[in-house]
Design a protein around this motif. Structure first.
Motif, PDB file in Angstrom:
ATOM      1  N   PRO A  95      37.334  -9.896   3.994  1.00 30.00           N
ATOM      2  CA  PRO A  95      36.376  -9.590   2.926  1.00 30.00           C
ATOM      3  C   PRO A  95      36.734 -10.268   1.612  1.00 30.00           C
ATOM      4  N   ILE A  96      35.710 -10.591   0.849  1.00 23.74           N
ATOM      5  CA  ILE A  96      35.890 -11.064  -0.508  1.00 23.74           C
ATOM      6  C   ILE A  96      36.019  -9.824  -1.389  1.00 23.74           C
ATOM      7  N   THR A  97      37.086  -9.756  -2.172  1.00 20.83           N
ATOM      8  CA  THR A  97      37.363  -8.559  -2.962  1.00 20.83           C
ATOM      9  C   THR A  97      37.710  -8.915  -4.406  1.00 20.83           C
ATOM     10  N   LEU A  98      37.891  -7.870  -5.223  1.00 21.25           N
ATOM     11  CA  LEU A  98      38.290  -8.014  -6.619  1.00 21.25           C
ATOM     12  C   LEU A  98      39.742  -7.588  -6.792  1.00 21.25           C
ATOM     13  N   LEU A  99      40.398  -8.133  -7.800  1.00 23.78           N
ATOM     14  CA  LEU A  99      41.732  -7.669  -8.163  1.00 23.78           C
ATOM     15  C   LEU A  99      41.625  -6.267  -8.757  1.00 23.78           C
ATOM     16  N   THR A 100      42.664  -5.473  -8.612  1.00 24.25           N
ATOM     17  CA  THR A 100      42.726  -4.190  -9.299  1.00 24.25           C
ATOM     18  C   THR A 100      43.082  -4.445 -10.763  1.00 24.25           C
ATOM     19  N   ASN A 101      42.897  -3.449 -11.621  1.00 26.85           N
ATOM     20  CA  ASN A 101      43.277  -3.602 -13.026  1.00 26.85           C
ATOM     21  C   ASN A 101      44.771  -3.903 -13.162  1.00 26.85           C
ATOM     22  N   ARG A 102      45.575  -3.257 -12.324  1.00 20.92           N
ATOM     23  CA  ARG A 102      47.019  -3.505 -12.342  1.00 20.92           C
ATOM     24  C   ARG A 102      47.307  -4.945 -11.941  1.00 20.92           C
ATOM     25  N   ASN A 154      45.132 -20.410  -6.958  1.00 20.98           N
ATOM     26  CA  ASN A 154      45.174 -20.818  -5.552  1.00 20.98           C
ATOM     27  C   ASN A 154      45.599 -19.660  -4.655  1.00 20.98           C
ATOM     28  N   TRP A 155      46.503 -18.840  -5.154  1.00 21.39           N
ATOM     29  CA  TRP A 155      46.921 -17.661  -4.380  1.00 21.39           C
ATOM     30  C   TRP A 155      45.752 -16.674  -4.245  1.00 21.39           C
ATOM     31  N   MET A 156      45.014 -16.486  -5.345  1.00 20.83           N
ATOM     32  CA  MET A 156      43.862 -15.591  -5.288  1.00 20.83           C
ATOM     33  C   MET A 156      42.774 -16.148  -4.366  1.00 20.83           C
ATOM     34  N   LEU A 157      42.636 -17.484  -4.327  1.00 18.25           N
ATOM     35  CA  LEU A 157      41.672 -18.099  -3.415  1.00 18.25           C
ATOM     36  C   LEU A 157      42.065 -17.811  -1.967  1.00 18.25           C
ATOM     37  N   ALA A 158      43.360 -17.967  -1.652  1.00 18.33           N
ATOM     38  CA  ALA A 158      43.837 -17.700  -0.292  1.00 18.33           C
ATOM     39  C   ALA A 158      43.620 -16.234   0.090  1.00 18.33           C
ATOM     40  N   GLN A 159      43.719 -15.340  -0.922  1.00 18.43           N
ATOM     41  CA  GLN A 159      43.525 -13.910  -0.677  1.00 18.43           C
ATOM     42  C   GLN A 159      42.057 -13.491  -0.812  1.00 18.43           C
ATOM     43  N   ARG A 160      41.198 -14.482  -1.127  1.00 19.94           N
ATOM     44  CA  ARG A 160      39.757 -14.265  -1.243  1.00 19.94           C
ATOM     45  C   ARG A 160      39.412 -13.261  -2.344  1.00 19.94           C
ATOM     46  N   LYS A 161      40.031 -13.450  -3.523  1.00 23.49           N
ATOM     47  CA  LYS A 161      39.739 -12.650  -4.703  1.00 23.49           C
ATOM     48  C   LYS A 161      38.715 -13.382  -5.570  1.00 23.49           C
ATOM     49  N   ILE A 162      37.680 -12.677  -5.992  1.00 21.15           N
ATOM     50  CA  ILE A 162      36.612 -13.290  -6.765  1.00 21.15           C
ATOM     51  C   ILE A 162      37.131 -13.929  -8.052  1.00 21.15           C
ATOM     52  N   GLU A 163      38.132 -13.318  -8.688  1.00 21.68           N
ATOM     53  CA  GLU A 163      38.625 -13.802  -9.978  1.00 21.68           C
ATOM     54  C   GLU A 163      39.202 -15.213  -9.915  1.00 21.68           C
ATOM     55  N   ASN A 164      39.494 -15.703  -8.711  1.00 20.31           N
ATOM     56  CA  ASN A 164      40.060 -17.045  -8.612  1.00 20.31           C
ATOM     57  C   ASN A 164      39.136 -18.065  -9.260  1.00 20.31           C
ATOM     58  N   TRP A 165      37.812 -17.863  -9.154  1.00 18.10           N
ATOM     59  CA  TRP A 165      36.860 -18.830  -9.701  1.00 18.10           C
ATOM     60  C   TRP A 165      36.823 -18.796 -11.223  1.00 18.10           C
ATOM     61  N   ILE A 199      31.787 -22.637 -11.308  1.00 19.49           N
ATOM     62  CA  ILE A 199      30.747 -21.700 -11.749  1.00 19.49           C
ATOM     63  C   ILE A 199      29.852 -21.305 -10.564  1.00 19.49           C
ATOM     64  N   TYR A 200      29.482 -22.311  -9.759  1.00 18.83           N
ATOM     65  CA  TYR A 200      28.686 -22.031  -8.561  1.00 18.83           C
ATOM     66  C   TYR A 200      29.484 -21.177  -7.572  1.00 18.83           C
ATOM     67  N   GLY A 201      30.765 -21.523  -7.396  1.00 21.90           N
ATOM     68  CA  GLY A 201      31.610 -20.765  -6.476  1.00 21.90           C
ATOM     69  C   GLY A 201      31.707 -19.304  -6.879  1.00 21.90           C
ATOM     70  N   LEU A 202      31.845 -19.048  -8.190  1.00 25.63           N
ATOM     71  CA  LEU A 202      31.899 -17.676  -8.690  1.00 25.63           C
ATOM     72  C   LEU A 202      30.605 -16.940  -8.366  1.00 25.63           C
ATOM     73  N   ALA A 203      29.481 -17.573  -8.657  1.00 29.20           N
ATOM     74  CA  ALA A 203      28.185 -16.941  -8.391  1.00 29.20           C
ATOM     75  C   ALA A 203      27.992 -16.690  -6.896  1.00 29.20           C
ATOM     76  N   ASN A 204      28.390 -17.658  -6.067  1.00 30.40           N
ATOM     77  CA  ASN A 204      28.193 -17.535  -4.622  1.00 30.40           C
ATOM     78  C   ASN A 204      29.072 -16.444  -4.026  1.00 30.40           C
ATOM     79  N   TRP A 205      30.320 -16.348  -4.502  1.00 29.11           N
ATOM     80  CA  TRP A 205      31.219 -15.317  -3.975  1.00 29.11           C
ATOM     81  C   TRP A 205      30.782 -13.924  -4.411  1.00 29.11           C
TER      82      TRP A 205
END
Length: 218
Positions: A95-102, A154-165, A199-205
């Motif tokens: 799944p594509i997910t978000l980072l926690t606040n922490r 790049n680590w966030m991309l590998a973990q499929r975190k939206i914030e990577n974009w 920008i497109y990647g962020l919107a698409n994810w």
């Protein structure tokens, strides 16, 4: 082969700008890898590995040492990302997910500490290892900032975190300016394209995330 990969080995000229083979191939593979990544396509990783090797060679020649060392990390995480994505058989398992606040706070702390530490080291690397790095690093602190952000993104991309974009957008804007000033204008234009792709990647994810029925709160 060494001659062909030299930044002085010109294969084309555009409006007075001399294009080297290593810069051309690096630009093409870089753009292709990002296009595939915006589509969450696993082939972004092997194409990216080729790009990392070419970029390593180019950055050494223009004294962007932080970016050069960054490519070693990219190779490692590129292999990891390729294996990680390949091992997941369905979208539901990856799944594509978000980072926690922490997690966001930790990333900011790492960004600050990493930039200061790497920037100081790179500003003195020509004194520490003069035989390997005969010229001083170009833009040691901005280059280090980009390198540290790239590691985190790049680590966030590998973990499929939206914030990577979001982080990639910041990186790409800085690189567009820095590479233009350094004289590798084709790479600069590439990173301008990367900004739009990010920008497109962020919107698409975000769209893919919402398709799963989850509420995105940025």
């Amino acid at each position: 082969m060494t001659e062909f990969l030299s930044i002085n080995y010109t294969i084309a000229e555009f409006l007075g700008y001399k294009m080297s083979l290593v810069e051309l191939l690096g630009t093409v593979t870089g753009i292709l890898a990002v296009i595939l990544a915006t589509q969450s396509n696993i082939w972004s990783w092997p194409v990216g590995l080729v790009n990392f090797v070419l970029a390593f060679i180019l950055y050494y020649q223009v004294s962007l040492y932080s970016d050069m060392f960054l490519q070693i990390y990219y190779v490692i995480t590129g292999i990891y990302g390729w294996i990680y994505w390949y091992g997941m058989k369905t979208e539901e398992q990856t799944p594509i997910t978000l980072l926690t606040n922490r997690g966001r706070i930790v990333h900011i702390i790492l960004m600050v500490i990493g930039t200061i530490g790497m920037g100081y080291f790179m500003s003195h690397i020509h004194q520490i290892m003069p035989s390997v790095f005969p010229t001083p690093a170009a833009y040691p602190y901005p280059d280090s900032f980009v390198a540290v952000l790239s590691i985190l993104a790049n680590w966030m991309l590998a973990q499929r975190k939206i914030e990577n974009w979001i982080v990639w957008i910041v990186i790409d804007i800085i690189c567009t300016v820095m590479y233009w000033l350094k004289g590798i204008q084709f790479f600069s234009l590439e990173y301008l394209i990367f900004t739009l792709m990010a920008i497109y990647g962020l919107a698409n994810w975000i769209k893919l995330y919402r398709i799963r029925g989850e509420d995105v709160r940025m």
